[in-house]
Design an enzyme around this catalytic site. Structure first.
Site, PDB file in Angstrom:
ATOM      1  N   GLU A   1      79.757 -25.107  56.657  1.00 43.88           N
ATOM      2  CA  GLU A   1      79.426 -26.418  56.093  1.00 43.88           C
ATOM      3  C   GLU A   1      80.485 -26.899  55.096  1.00 43.88           C
ATOM      4  O   GLU A   1      81.685 -26.663  55.302  1.00 43.88           O
ATOM      5  CB  GLU A   1      78.025 -26.356  55.464  1.00 43.88           C
ATOM      6  CG  GLU A   1      76.950 -25.980  56.503  1.00 43.88           C
ATOM      7  CD  GLU A   1      75.550 -26.203  56.020  1.00 43.88           C
ATOM      8  OE1 GLU A   1      74.722 -25.292  56.124  1.00 43.88           O
ATOM      9  OE2 GLU A   1      75.258 -27.322  55.542  1.00 43.88           O
TER      10      GLU A   1
ATOM     11  N   ASP B   1      67.049 -31.967  58.217  1.00 46.26           N
ATOM     12  CA  ASP B   1      67.899 -30.878  57.756  1.00 46.26           C
ATOM     13  C   ASP B   1      67.359 -30.382  56.406  1.00 46.26           C
ATOM     14  O   ASP B   1      66.425 -30.955  55.841  1.00 46.26           O
ATOM     15  CB  ASP B   1      69.360 -31.367  57.655  1.00 46.26           C
ATOM     16  CG  ASP B   1      70.341 -30.229  57.819  1.00 46.26           C
ATOM     17  OD1 ASP B   1      71.440 -30.439  58.345  1.00 46.26           O
ATOM     18  OD2 ASP B   1      69.988 -29.098  57.419  1.00 46.26           O
TER      19      ASP B   1
HETATM   20  C1  GLC Z   1      71.842 -26.352  57.098  1.00 49.37           C
HETATM   21  C2  GLC Z   1      72.567 -27.036  58.243  1.00 49.37           C
HETATM   22  C3  GLC Z   1      71.795 -27.077  59.538  1.00 49.37           C
HETATM   23  C4  GLC Z   1      70.871 -25.875  59.625  1.00 49.37           C
HETATM   24  C5  GLC Z   1      69.858 -25.980  58.500  1.00 49.37           C
HETATM   25  C6  GLC Z   1      68.943 -24.750  58.448  1.00 49.37           C
HETATM   26  O1  GLC Z   1      72.081 -27.026  55.893  1.00 49.37           O
HETATM   27  O2  GLC Z   1      73.042 -28.355  57.996  1.00 49.37           O
HETATM   28  O3  GLC Z   1      72.743 -27.093  60.610  1.00 49.37           O
HETATM   29  O4  GLC Z   1      70.199 -25.873  60.881  1.00 49.37           O
HETATM   30  O5  GLC Z   1      70.458 -26.146  57.219  1.00 49.37           O
HETATM   31  O6  GLC Z   1      69.670 -23.615  58.084  1.00 49.37           O
END
Ligand code: GLC
Length: 616
Positions: A509, A312
């Protein structure tokens, strides 16, 4: 040599059987149709030519908007680029600008010594939601209430086409989280609190995105099952920066972890998902992004996952305070590609040092690069005749009426009728005066929620086009009907019926973590105004999760959970006016108070407001 790859790929594809949708998740996850390791023989000669820098480059994923220069893609032999939530093209947020950005990045990658094309990743989690003009589908929790895997496959298929219309070939979806606590800001990204529903719909999404197997089909994209493991099982108070839940700690024994949170990954692996994203969160204090037992022994060993793990966003930084040690622990634990939006120069430098110091074995690097090249090979990126050009036919169909019709159908099937005392619902077609109220009645941004044009989404017109709920009501009501709209509902007195559309403003988030889950004060005031009028009232709740609605439910003559329906508000009006009979069933338990939470299907508490599976 590449011609050989192509011939073999065709023979391989034809010879594989297409796994039936819904294969039992316990089926052999390495069934022939999905074995990416079958490409290893073709990859070996390419791997043997690669320098350590070129190998590390394949494992590096910067964000396009954090590149010092687009030429860094060539300089660092970058294997992948992402656009995070707010990372739009510099020259505007249009289909054309996205396609041009993709092509510039791809051409940089293909101008390196070995010319290995990159994979470009975005969060197309409910349509190609970064791009203005895309169709925005309901978020996953609403789709979970449709109970229709075939519809989810169809939605994912259309999402793949709209993503490919910009050239991009990878989406960080489906999210197969199993959210256990509605106070989590990412509850709406999950299909259900029930792992079996998450498993069945996640599998359908993988089939829709990738097809029966990864291939060079230009209308499919690479999927990414996320976030491995237990992202939705964290405990309150352990979250990000002392937040409530997001990126927090899941506490419990391995039996629970396997039964609740690992379960959906069997079906995703068996469906041939090409990538999996480890979670920011931890299990009993150990961060997933450094968890060798779960990432390597369980996921790659026991489940036989043969694609690659993508971290992530800066998630490996959380593994341990020292960045170089964090890289060492995460890569050795099984991380294959690292989402390192801006710190890519340090990442590549440190990883090279770690290999030269013998702290990361070359065999681990070769395994990671092999996994990445397997996916690229399966998708035709290594073929002689590979072309990154977007298909004009797909661009033509971008945001099309046909795509919007599928989204409208999804909205219809996602709505759950929670109450109906027969006085107001369905809205009579002959109703002459309809009062529409509430802050979510005329707001595409609120309808779509987070991950829409902006990372956090945005109230108001998100310029991505679509139909607000009040616009849909106006076009569905009889021509003679007088449809009024006021956010506060003070004009409800002389109406035949009132439709009050309340709910949540967009979030994503940890910004969506909420301790109380109460309605916004302005919504409570609106409900009060309309109740005082005595006019029969249908309440529509636009939210990413169940909220505490007891008093509002008592005041309403009918109550509909609409979740986050996306751009096609017409689907809501279809249900309101009886043109589509409600079929949605709750895929999440609805609590009657916050202190009941976490409350789920395994801990059914008969004092919940509505149990999972409920729907009139
Ligand atoms: C974010 C999320 C994830 C996403 C990634 C790229 O923090 O946790 O679900 O795919 O970053 O945007």
């Amino acid at each position: 040599m590449r011609t050989a790859i192509r011939i073999f790929s065709v023979v391989f594809a034809l010879s594989s059987t297409t796994a039936a949708l819904g294969e039992s998740p316990t089926a052999d996850a390495t069934s022939a149709a999905k074995k990416l390791s079958a490409y290893d023989e073709q990859i070996k000669p390419l791997l043997a030519k690669m320098t350590l820098q070129e190998k590390i480059g394949q494992m590096t994923q910067p964000d396009q908007d954090s590149l010092q220069s687009e030429t860094d893609i060539e300089t660092f032999f970058v294997g992948s680029i992402l656009s995070g939530g707010n990372s739009d093209p510099q020259d505007g947020n249009t289909l054309e600008a996205w396609t041009a950005l993709y092509l510039r990045c791809q051409k940089q990658a293909m101008s390196t010594r070995l010319g290995i094309p990159l994979l470009y990743g975005v969060d197309a989690v409910h349509g190609h939601n970064n791009v203005i003009g895309a169709v925005i589908f309901p978020h996953n929790l609403g789709l979970g209430c449709t109970g229709d895997p075939e519809l989810i496959r169809e939605i994912s298929e259309i999402t793949a086409k709209e993503v490919r219309a910009t050239g991009i070939e990878w989406t960080f979806a489906p999210c197969i989280t199993v959210p256990q606590d509605e106070r989590w800001g990412r509850t709406y990204e999950g299909y259900s609190e029930d792992p079996k529903i998450a498993s069945e719909l996640g599998e359908a999404a993988v089939f829709g995105l990738q097809g029966p197997r990864l291939s060079d089909d230009p209308q499919r994209v690479l999927g990414c099952a996320k976030h491995f493991l237990g992202d939705g099982g964290t405990r309150p108070g352990t979250g990000h920066a002392d937040g409530l839940l997001d990126q927090g700690d899941m506490q419990g024994d391995e039996e629970m972890v396997r039964r609740m949170h690992l379960f959906p990954y069997y079906a995703a692996v068996d469906a041939g998902v090409g990538t999996i994203m480890p979670s920011y969160s931890s299990w009993n204090g150990k961060k997933m992004s450094g968890h060798k037992y779960l990432m390597t022994d369980v996921l790659k060993g026991e489940l036989g996952f043969e694609g690659f793990l993508i971290s992530d966003y800066n998630a490996i930084d959380q593994v341990t305070p020292d960045y170089k040690e964090a890289i060492e622990q995460s890569i050795n634990a099984g991380m294959d590609m690292v989402m390192v939006p801006s710190n890519y120069a340090n990442f590549t430098k440190f990883l090279e040092e770690l290999v030269n110091e013998g702290r990361v074995p070359m065999s681990r690097i070769d395994d990671a690069v092999t996994r990445i090249l397997r996916v690229k090979c399966a998708m035709g990126l290594l073929d002689d005749d590979y072309s990154p050009e977007a298909d004009p036919a797909l661009q033509e169909a971008f945001g099309s009426a046909a795509h919007r019709d599928v989204a409208r159908r999804a909205v219809q099937k996602s709505l759950v009728l929670l109450k109906d005392n027969g006085k107001a619902f369905p809205i009579a077609k002959g109703a002459t005066k309809i009062c529409v109220a509430g802050k979510c009645a005329d707001d595409i941004g609120n309808q779509c929620g987070g991950w829409t044009i902006d990372w956090q989404g945005k109230s108001g017109e998100v310029t991505t086009g679509g139909t607000t709920i009040v616009e849909a009501i106006r076009s569905t009501a009889a021509d003679a009907a007088d449809v009024t709209f006021s956010e506060d509902g003070k004009d409800a007195a002389d109406a035949d019926v009132a439709i009050v559309v309340i709910g949540e403003k967009p979030y994503a988030e940890f910004m969506g973590d909420s301790a109380e889950l109460v309605l916004d004060p302005e919504d409570v005031a609106t409900i009060k105004n309309v109740t005082a009028s005595g006019t029969p009232m249908v309440v529509v709740l636009v939210s990413g999760r169940p909220l505490i609605i007891n008093d509002t439910l008592d005041a309403a003559d009918a109550f509909i959970a609409a979740w986050l329906p996306g751009t096609e508000g017409q689907g809501v009006a279809d249900v309101l006016f009886g043109d589509y009979k409600p079929t949605g069933k709750l895929s999440i338990t609805w609590p009657s108070s916050v202190d009941q939470i976490p409350l789920n299907s395994t801990k059914q508490d008969d004092s919940c407001l509505f149990p999972i599976g409920f729907g009139l």
